[in-house]
Write a protein that holds these residues in place. Structure first.
Motif, mmCIF file in Angstrom:
data_model
loop_
_atom_site.group_PDB
_atom_site.id
_atom_site.type_symbol
_atom_site.label_atom_id
_atom_site.label_comp_id
_atom_site.label_asym_id
_atom_site.label_seq_id
_atom_site.Cartn_x
_atom_site.Cartn_y
_atom_site.Cartn_z
ATOM 1 N N ILE A 23 51.186 69.949 35.637
ATOM 2 C CA ILE A 23 50.485 68.858 34.943
ATOM 3 C C ILE A 23 49.432 69.353 33.948
ATOM 4 O O ILE A 23 49.255 68.757 32.891
ATOM 5 N N THR A 80 51.098 57.740 37.488
ATOM 6 C CA THR A 80 50.276 58.911 37.175
ATOM 7 C C THR A 80 51.004 60.156 37.703
ATOM 8 O O THR A 80 52.077 60.050 38.329
ATOM 9 N N GLY A 81 50.417 61.303 37.490
ATOM 10 C CA GLY A 81 51.054 62.558 37.865
ATOM 11 C C GLY A 81 51.423 62.643 39.334
ATOM 12 O O GLY A 81 52.466 63.201 39.704
ATOM 13 N N THR A 82 50.600 62.073 40.182
ATOM 14 C CA THR A 82 50.864 62.120 41.619
ATOM 15 C C THR A 82 52.190 61.440 41.957
ATOM 16 O O THR A 82 52.892 61.855 42.883
ATOM 17 N N GLN A 110 48.299 62.126 30.636
ATOM 18 C CA GLN A 110 46.878 62.179 30.246
ATOM 19 C C GLN A 110 46.320 63.589 30.201
ATOM 20 O O GLN A 110 45.128 63.788 30.047
ATOM 21 N N LYS A 111 47.192 64.576 30.368
ATOM 22 C CA LYS A 111 46.730 65.961 30.288
ATOM 23 C C LYS A 111 47.268 66.552 28.981
ATOM 24 O O LYS A 111 46.864 66.106 27.929
ATOM 25 N N THR A 114 44.059 72.685 38.654
ATOM 26 C CA THR A 114 43.027 72.102 37.787
ATOM 27 C C THR A 114 41.651 71.999 38.449
ATOM 28 O O THR A 114 40.633 71.937 37.764
ATOM 29 N N ASP A 118 54.138 71.848 40.011
ATOM 30 C CA ASP A 118 53.292 70.830 39.389
ATOM 31 C C ASP A 118 52.677 71.491 38.160
ATOM 32 O O ASP A 118 51.758 72.292 38.272
HETATM 33 C C1 PLP Z 1 45.694 65.559 37.083
HETATM 34 C C2 PLP Z 1 46.552 66.334 37.981
HETATM 35 C C3 PLP Z 1 47.458 65.713 38.868
HETATM 36 C C4 PLP Z 1 47.753 64.252 38.912
HETATM 37 O O1 PLP Z 1 46.761 63.397 39.068
HETATM 38 P P1 PLP Z 1 46.947 61.862 38.735
HETATM 39 O O2 PLP Z 1 45.568 61.393 38.893
HETATM 40 O O3 PLP Z 1 47.890 61.301 39.710
HETATM 41 O O4 PLP Z 1 47.475 61.770 37.333
HETATM 42 C C5 PLP Z 1 48.232 66.515 39.677
HETATM 43 N N1 PLP Z 1 48.172 67.840 39.623
HETATM 44 C C6 PLP Z 1 47.356 68.474 38.777
HETATM 45 C C7 PLP Z 1 47.380 69.963 38.745
HETATM 46 C C8 PLP Z 1 46.525 67.740 37.923
HETATM 47 O O5 PLP Z 1 45.722 68.389 37.062
#
Ligand code: PLP
Length: 386
Positions: free
Chosen positions: A166, A61-63, A189-190, A139, A164
């Motif tokens: 995302i 995931t993004g993290t 997923q974004k 976000t 970041d």
């Molecule tokens: C969604 C998001 C993430 C990552 O979250 P995951 O749940 O790991 O995908 C990181 N930074 C921002 C700004 C996000 O919107």
């Protein structure tokens, strides 16, 4: 099982053709057929990042990409600056601290955008920092940060600028090379309109120099090894093949449609949706909102947690609430992903009717009018007169 319409700022609605591609029979990832897909995806990713540098994919995931950014460029004991005015800024700091990095937080109230004067002050107070870390769009509050101006401040600094992106990359222009961003990340997923499970990252030449010096422990996320595998048409470990096939198709649509057109679509969704919310008497939370999501304040006297659940339970639309200190105070609606006119009409009526159900001073006629106005605005736009 009930499947509510997904209007969250991630995960987002995925288009039918991409869903179909993802559900096709699996191609082995060490075959020429898969290499062709991977190469196409890696090539088109560069267009979204607007970079000449290699873009890489993590099966995370993004993290994961946030962690990758840190372990590939920094060392325990390094000092960094982190923009903290929301939940994701705090996450940057927490990951860095897990690796023994000293994070100096530039704290501002949640919902605000970074003030450049605060960055200037932090750079003066901490002259030895190795990096500045920020979100492009925070976000959790819907606020956008002034990335171009921040990059200008960092361009003649010895440290690197990590962003970041995302909920920015793929939703609006964030040209990595032109602005001088050193590390940029995105998430599937974004704004990439895919299911959760892939993250994306690219490093500038300056950041690759940091890679050579970086002492944080790393294995799975080691970017040089990943890049070497990519140069041979493979990923280092098993590819998340189905998702990468979906990515290839999603990127094909984005780049075929033209990035400008795609970004205009997202901005217009936000613009007309905000108009509808205003017509129903709602106010917005962040001072400078990102086009990728709308964050409205829960009106006084209404229980925000109940409000969000009611929209989902009674009207079958999923929007997100606030997290941590914003719990119960806001609701967040995403503008990324494969949304259409109908999704918006449903969302406007779900929010409006829920407000009425919960006793907010709003009439059924006002809700209907907001919905109709959105429809007219959008149809006019589609016919080229908007
Ligand atoms: C969604 C998001 C993430 C990552 O979250 P995951 O749940 O790991 O995908 C990181 N930074 C921002 C700004 C996000 O919107």
């Amino acid at each position: 099982m009930k499947r509510p319409r997904l209007m969250a700022p991630g995960p987002v609605l995925v288009g039918q053709s991409v869903m179909k591609r993802i559900s096709e029979s699996i191609i082995h990832h060490r075959t020429p057929a898969f290499t062709e897909r991977l190469n196409s995806a890696l090539k088109n990713l560069k267009k979204i990042f607007q970079t000449e540098q290699a873009c890489m994919i993590h099966a995370s995931t993004g993290t994961g990409a946030m962690e990758s950014a840190i372990v590939n460029t920094l060392s325990p004991g390094d000092e960094i600056l982190v923009v903290c005015c929301g939940r994701f800024g705090e996450r940057w700091a927490e990951i860095a601290e897990a690796y023994g990095i000293k994070a100096h937080r530039i704290e501002q109230e949640w919902g605000t955008s970074l003030k450049i004067s605060n960055l200037e002050k932090a750079l003066k107070d901490h002259p030895n920092v190795k990096a500045l870390l920020s979100q492009a769009c925070e976000t959790s509050t819907g606020a956008i940060h002034p990335i171009k101006e921040m990059a200008e401040k960092m361009n003649d600094h010895s440290g690197i600028f990590m962003v970041d992106g995302i909920t920015a990359l793929g939703a609006y222009h964030i040209p990595m090379d032109r602005w001088g961003i050193d590390v940029l990340i995105g998430g599937s997923q974004k704004a990439f309109a895919l299911p959760t499970g892939l993250s994306f990252i690219s490093l500038s030449e300056k950041a690759w120099k940091f890679y050579e010096e970086a002492k944080c422990p790393r294995f799975y996320f080691d970017l040089k090894s990943e890049k070497l595998a990519n140069d041979k048409g493979q990923t280092r470990f098993s590819s998340a093949g189905s998702l990468i096939e979906g990515l290839e198709l999603s990127l094909y649509y984005l780049t075929e449609m033209g990035l400008d057109n795609h970004f205009h679509t997202i901005a217009d969704r936000a613009f007309y949706f905000r108009k509808a919310m205003k017509e129903m008497g709602l106010e917005f939370f962040p001072e400078n909102p990102s086009p990728s999501l709308t964050v409205v304040k829960v009106p006084e006297g209404i229980d925000g947690v109940k409000f969000r659940a009611h929209i989902e339970d009674k009207y079958n639309v999923t929007v997100m609430g606030g997290q941590e200190k914003l719990k119960g105070q806001i609701i967040r609606i995403g503008h990324m992903g494969a949304q259409n006119l109908n999704d918006y009409l449903l969302t406007i009526s779900a929010i409006g009717n829920s407000l009425i159900d919960l006793g907010f001073a709003l009439s059924k006629e006002q809700v209907d009018r907001a919905e109709l106005n959105y429809k007219c605005n959008w149809q006019e736009r589609e016919s080229g007169h908007g």
